[in-house]
Design an enzyme around this catalytic site. Structure first.
Site, PDB file in Angstrom:
ATOM      1  N   PHE A   8     106.627  41.203  24.615  1.00  0.00           N
ATOM      2  CA  PHE A   8     106.868  42.590  24.994  1.00  0.00           C
ATOM      3  C   PHE A   8     106.774  43.440  23.733  1.00  0.00           C
ATOM      4  CE2 PHE A   8     109.212  46.468  25.646  1.00  0.00           C
ATOM      5  CZ  PHE A   8     108.687  46.900  26.849  1.00  0.00           C
TER       6      PHE A   8
ATOM      7  N   ASP B  85     106.678  41.938  14.773  1.00  0.00           N
ATOM      8  CA  ASP B  85     107.304  43.012  15.537  1.00  0.00           C
ATOM      9  C   ASP B  85     108.806  42.783  15.509  1.00  0.00           C
ATOM     10  OD1 ASP B  85     108.420  44.672  17.433  1.00  0.00           O
ATOM     11  OD2 ASP B  85     106.848  44.378  18.928  1.00  0.00           O
TER      12      ASP B  85
ATOM     13  N   LYS C  84     113.622  51.358  16.974  1.00  0.00           N
ATOM     14  CA  LYS C  84     114.962  51.278  17.565  1.00  0.00           C
ATOM     15  C   LYS C  84     116.068  51.580  16.561  1.00  0.00           C
ATOM     16  CE  LYS C  84     113.674  48.497  21.564  1.00  0.00           C
ATOM     17  NZ  LYS C  84     113.473  49.660  22.443  1.00  0.00           N
TER      18      LYS C  84
END
Length: 401
Positions: free
Chosen positions: A141, A226, A255
């Site tokens: 994801f 990531d 984030k």
């Protein structure tokens, strides 16, 4: 309108149905706790998918934002501003890298990393034009843009959004043999989550990341990590890659970099890699804006203290010991994770992940399900041991353990 039911009905009438949130409407929040519009308090064990690593309303971050709001919030990259240089320098230093490409959202950062890898492949490695390949892992994801869902194996994310962007090879996560077979002379990058969050907090086999690092170095391929969810303290280290002593060629961050205050993301790499760009080839109006830089600089300073990494390690060890005992009851079939991050597979006899999440909500605890029977726990790193234990007690109560 002020009630939960009224506000949810209004939202459903006027917002595109891209999410299926729990039926709670948050009005205020502080630390690890949130309060809804009717005054009910909830322990947040999700932390905005790691965007809230430092908790809700962290005073240090709020004060940094307030101070910058009084000065200047946006210039666009048409001009320099006085927070930009320090932000890039400090983030590069935190990552042990040289250059930073600032963006806003995680998906933007992943898109930027793909573009960077392709350009590096053509300009530096010498891959023939239009032939660049990026190897990714199944169950990944990385976001939901058209390009990113083109290399997703999640049918829910892909269906009805084609035609898909070519140039990606998908191999099973954790399978070094398959990875080695997929890397060719036209491969420019391997893009991986060091721990797969949305897939259920999947930790790869020991040695996998180190093996990928060795393979990519051997084949002159960029290793792109990531760390949007796994990075910036979540696993007990600044970056999850550190657990295997691995330094990738490129970090993708987001984030927690914005401290739960503003969206901030970045690609961080070497001068050789990010130096391939020329003015006009990539950019973002809001990327690296003064407000974002001010907040992110405070996040970086907090991480440099090591306090939050230590908390994630110590509380994470406690979390996994407690969950391990609960798994022994038979209600949980598997627990995965690292630091203050766990994926819990619930025995379907006791309910789906969604049903367990709703029952926990009724007891004042907020978590999020994924992939049927899995519940994710990722509390703010500022959570107290007492609050964490209380939340785990509610989980035991829901499962009748």
């Amino acid at each position: 309108m002020s009630t939960t039911e009224e506000l949810i009905a209004l939202a459903e009438a006027h917002s595109a149905p891209t999410y299926h949130p729990l039926p709670v409407v948050v009005a205020t929040a502080d630390g690890a706790w949130m309060t809804d519009v009717e005054g009910r308090r909830y322990l947040d064990l999700l932390a905005g998918y790691s965007a809230l690593n430092f908790g809700h309303g962290n005073r240090r971050l709020i004060e940094a934002a307030k101070a910058q709001l009084e000065r200047v919030t946006l210039t666009s990259r048409a001009f320099h501003h006085d927070r930009f240089a320090e932000f890039c320098a400090r983030l590069a230093e935190l990552c042990g890298m040289e250059m930073v490409l600032p963006m806003n959202t995680g998906a933007e950062a992943v898109e930027s990393a793909v573009k960077t890898a392709r350009k590096w492949g053509y300009r530096v490695k010498g891959v023939p034009e239009g032939m660049a390949k990026v190897v990714v892992a199944g169950n990944n994801f990385h976001g939901r843009t058209t390009t990113i869902i083109s290399f997703s194996t999640d049918s829910e994310a892909r269906a009805d959004f084609g035609p898909y962007t070519p140039g990606f090879e998908i191999v099973p996560y954790g399978d070094l043999t398959a990875m080695r077979a997929a890397v060719t002379e036209n491969t420019v990058a391997v893009l991986l989550e060091p721990i797969q969050g949305e897939a259920g907090v999947l930790v790869p086999p020991a040695g996998y990341l180190a093996g990928v690092r060795e393979l990519t170095r051997e084949r002159n391929v960029l290793f792109v990590a990531d760390e949007i969810q796994s990075g910036l303290g979540r696993t007990g280290r600044t970056f999850a890659c550190e657990h295997e002593g691995v330094v990738p060629d490129m970090y993708v961050l987001g984030k927690a970099l914005g401290g739960g205050v503003v969206p901030v993301s970045a690609v961080v790499s070497s001068r050789e890699v990010l130096g391939v760009f020329r003015p006009g080839e990539h950019g973002s109006t809001f990327g690296g804006n003064p407000l974002a830089c001010a907040v992110a600089l405070e996040v970086i300073a907090m991480l440099r203290s090591g306090e939050y990494q230590r908390r994630a390690t110590e509380l994470g060890d406690h979390l996994h010991r407690e969950l391990g005992q609960l798994a022994g009851s038979g209600r949980i079939t598997q627990v995965r994770g690292r630091g203050l991050w766990a994926g819990i597979d619930i025995d379907p006899v006791y309910g789906t992940g969604r049903e367990i999440s709703e029952k926990l909500m009724d007891r004042g605890v907020l978590v999020k399900d994924t992939h049927g029977s899995t519940v994710r726990i990722a509390p703010p790193l500022v959570i107290s041991k007492e609050d964490l234990d209380w939340g785990l007690a509610q989980l035991r109560g829901v499962l009748g353990a």
